[in-house]
Structure formats: C-alpha cells, structure tokens
Design a protein around this motif. Structure first.
Motif, short mmCIF file in Angstrom:
data_model
loop_
_atom_site.label_atom_id
_atom_site.label_comp_id
_atom_site.label_asym_id
_atom_site.label_seq_id
_atom_site.Cartn_x
_atom_site.Cartn_y
_atom_site.Cartn_z
N GLY A 127 72.76 52.16 -38.20
CA GLY A 127 73.29 50.74 -37.61
C GLY A 127 74.11 50.80 -36.20
N GLY A 128 74.34 51.96 -36.10
CA GLY A 128 75.22 52.07 -34.83
C GLY A 128 74.54 51.84 -33.52
N ALA A 129 73.47 51.91 -33.23
CA ALA A 129 72.66 51.92 -32.28
C ALA A 129 72.58 50.31 -31.77
N SER A 130 72.39 49.41 -32.80
CA SER A 130 72.42 48.00 -32.23
C SER A 130 73.65 47.35 -31.57
N ARG A 131 75.00 47.93 -32.36
CA ARG A 131 76.30 47.76 -31.88
C ARG A 131 76.37 48.43 -30.58
N PHE A 132 76.16 49.61 -30.28
CA PHE A 132 76.00 50.36 -29.09
C PHE A 132 75.47 49.23 -28.03
N PHE A 133 74.08 49.09 -28.13
CA PHE A 133 73.50 48.24 -26.98
C PHE A 133 74.21 47.16 -26.75
N ASP A 134 74.69 46.51 -27.76
CA ASP A 134 75.35 45.28 -27.47
C ASP A 134 76.55 45.35 -26.71
N SER A 135 77.32 46.56 -27.07
CA SER A 135 78.58 46.94 -26.37
C SER A 135 78.19 47.31 -24.77
N TYR A 136 77.01 48.10 -24.57
CA TYR A 136 76.98 48.76 -23.42
C TYR A 136 76.55 47.53 -22.46
N GLY A 137 75.37 46.72 -23.07
CA GLY A 137 75.19 45.56 -22.19
C GLY A 137 74.09 46.28 -20.90
#
Length: 301
Positions: free
Chosen positions: A237-247
């Motif tokens: 589940g971390g990948a989704s949050r990562f890409f939202d945060s990285y932008g």
C-alpha cells in the motif's frame, strides 16, 4: 575482487590509516557485516572506512567522493559524506575512503512499521534528489538504461530464480516487464538518480526510513530507476501514497519504475537463493525481501 592473498582485517585497516591518515589510526575499528562492492569497517562512532572489494573499478568510490559533498547538504535524509581519501598502495592496491557513518539498521535486517511516514519520507528525499544534473554528471552505465536494454539481465534472473518455491507466476512477472519495455524513453531533463535503492542500501530507525547509503551507482538520467523503490522498500500500500506525495510523474515513468522494481526484486531473490545454497556472495536475508517486494510489484499500486 581483492586478491586472495590479501586478508582484509582490522590490523590492515589500522596500518593503512597509520600510513595515510595517522590522526585517525587510534580510533576503535570493527567490521560491519554485509556489503558487496565494498567492505566496511567502523572507525569510532561517527566514521566508517569503505574499502573496495567486489567492485572491479574505482569509479563508484570516485563518484561518491566527487558528488556526495555537492548533493548531501540539500537532501532531507542523512547520507554518507567522504572526509578522507585513501590511495592504493602495495599493502592494499585498491581504493578506500573514510566516510561519515549513517546511523540505523539496514532495511534487509529491519522493518518499516510507520508505512505512511516512510512513504512521505522517501518521496521527499527523491524529490530533493531528482533535480536537473550538471553537464559533467556521470551518465548511465549498467544502471540507468531503458528496460529494453536490460532484457538480458531480466531473462537471466527470471530463469535462475526458483519461482515454484516462491509461488509467483512467470507470466505475471513477464507481463510487468514487457509493459515497461514498451514505454518510451525518458524525455529528460537528466536528473540525479541514486540508481541502486534496495533494502540493503537504506537504513531504518523508529520504524521508518532514517538514511540512504551506497551512492556508487549514482548517475544522471531517468528517475524511474529510483521510483521503483516505492515497491522495493515500502510495505504493501505504500507505493500509492508514495506517488501521491512525490507528484510530477507521468504514467510511462511509473510503468518503467514498476518493471525495474520487478527486475531488482528478482535480483534480490537470486542473491537470497545463492545464500541459502552457500554460494559465494549470497545473501540469505535478501530472498524474503525480494519475494515480498515482487509480490507488491505484481499487485501494482
């Protein structure tokens, strides 16, 4: 590889320090377990001696010496900083460097339990790193090419790993890879890329990311080589949050990153398999890390 007759020991490290940096020679010295391209020896509490071992070229350490003092001060996580240069000699005919020690436990020996914090931390680190690199920055080598140019490595790892024991389907893995191969080239600009983010090259503390080490693969080019860390390092589940945060990342780059994460997961699994079989250079604890990472890759975001 270091010549067989050369036994790298605490006594040798101390002798080299006495010859080239005598003011550091009386510090306590102890070996750090692990390492691949370089062997590490703690030097007191705050320094480490990084000695060329499996690396056949001095280039990785030379890159760290040249560029970490430039990059380190603007990165939001601790990274090693070179403080003294060791030159090849009759006693040890390879490169060695004294660097600052980054506190924490390597992730292949630790666990991330604060997943959201780790995802945000990794995203912030890579946003800070992935800025346009100068013209004289090192280019891609084995690390940094488009997935279509890394097919030989992918096929080798896929064939060598015992997938029956892993419970993973070859067709599923190949589909992720072929999707990455079908993407266009990174259009630029060339940005700074760590290049070799996997569980042994980051450290954790307090259940989250606490530092990044081993910049020997550093290059300027496609950030997809780092963005695959979203699957390699973070819990499910971390990948989704990562890409939202990285932008600021396009779909093709995410697809390349996912394929490269599959490639690196297979490599970790192979190293783990080699360790279980007692083969030289094998890392038994890398196998479970690679297996869980590949499972996350196949599940996607």
């Amino acid at each position: 590889m270091i010549e067989p007759e050369i036994e790298v020991s605490a006594d040798l490290v101390r002798d080299l320090l006495r010859e080239q940096h005598p003011d550091l020679a009386d510090r306590p010295i102890r070996e750090v377990a692990g390492g691949w391209g370089n062997q590490m020896w703690r030097l007191g509490d705050d320094l480490v001696v990084r000695m060329q071992r499996m690396d056949t070229s001095p280039d990785p350490q030379l890159k760290e010496r040249r560029w970490l003092p430039v990059l380190g001060p603007r990165l939001p996580l601790p990274v090693p900083a070179p403080v003294r240069h060791g030159t090849p000699s009759e006693r040890f005919p390879k490169l060695w460097t004294v660097m600052t020690w980054v506190d924490g436990t390597p992730l292949d020996e630790g666990t991330i339990v604060r997943g959201d914090h780790a995802a945000d931390t990794l995203a912030a680190f890579l946003r800070a790193l992935h800025v346009e690199a100068p013209a004289d920055a090192p280019g891609a080598s084995d690390f940094g090419t488009h997935p279509k140019d890394s097919g030989g490595g992918f096929e080798h790892f896929l064939a060598a790993v015992d997938l029956d024991a892993s419970g993973l389907a070859e067709d599923d893995i190949r589909a992720v890879w072929e999707d990455a191969v079908a993407t266009p080239e990174w259009p630029g600009p060339r940005v700074w890329v760590h290049g070799d983010l996997h569980p042994a090259n980051v450290v954790v503390a307090g259940g989250t990311l606490a530092g990044v080490v081993d910049f020997g693969a550093l290059f300027a080019g496609d950030p997809a080589w780092d963005l695959g860390a979203a699957w390699l390092l973070l819990p499910e589940g971390g990948a989704s949050r990562f890409f939202d945060s990285y932008g600021r990342v396009d779909e093709a780059t995410v697809r390349r990153a996912r394929g490269l994460a599959a490639l690196k997961s297979l490599f970790l699994m192979l190293m783990g398999q080699n360790g279980e079989r007692g083969l030289p250079g094998g890392k038994p604890n890398w196998g479970p890390a690679g297996r869980s990472a590949l499972d996350r890759v196949l599940k996607g975001l």
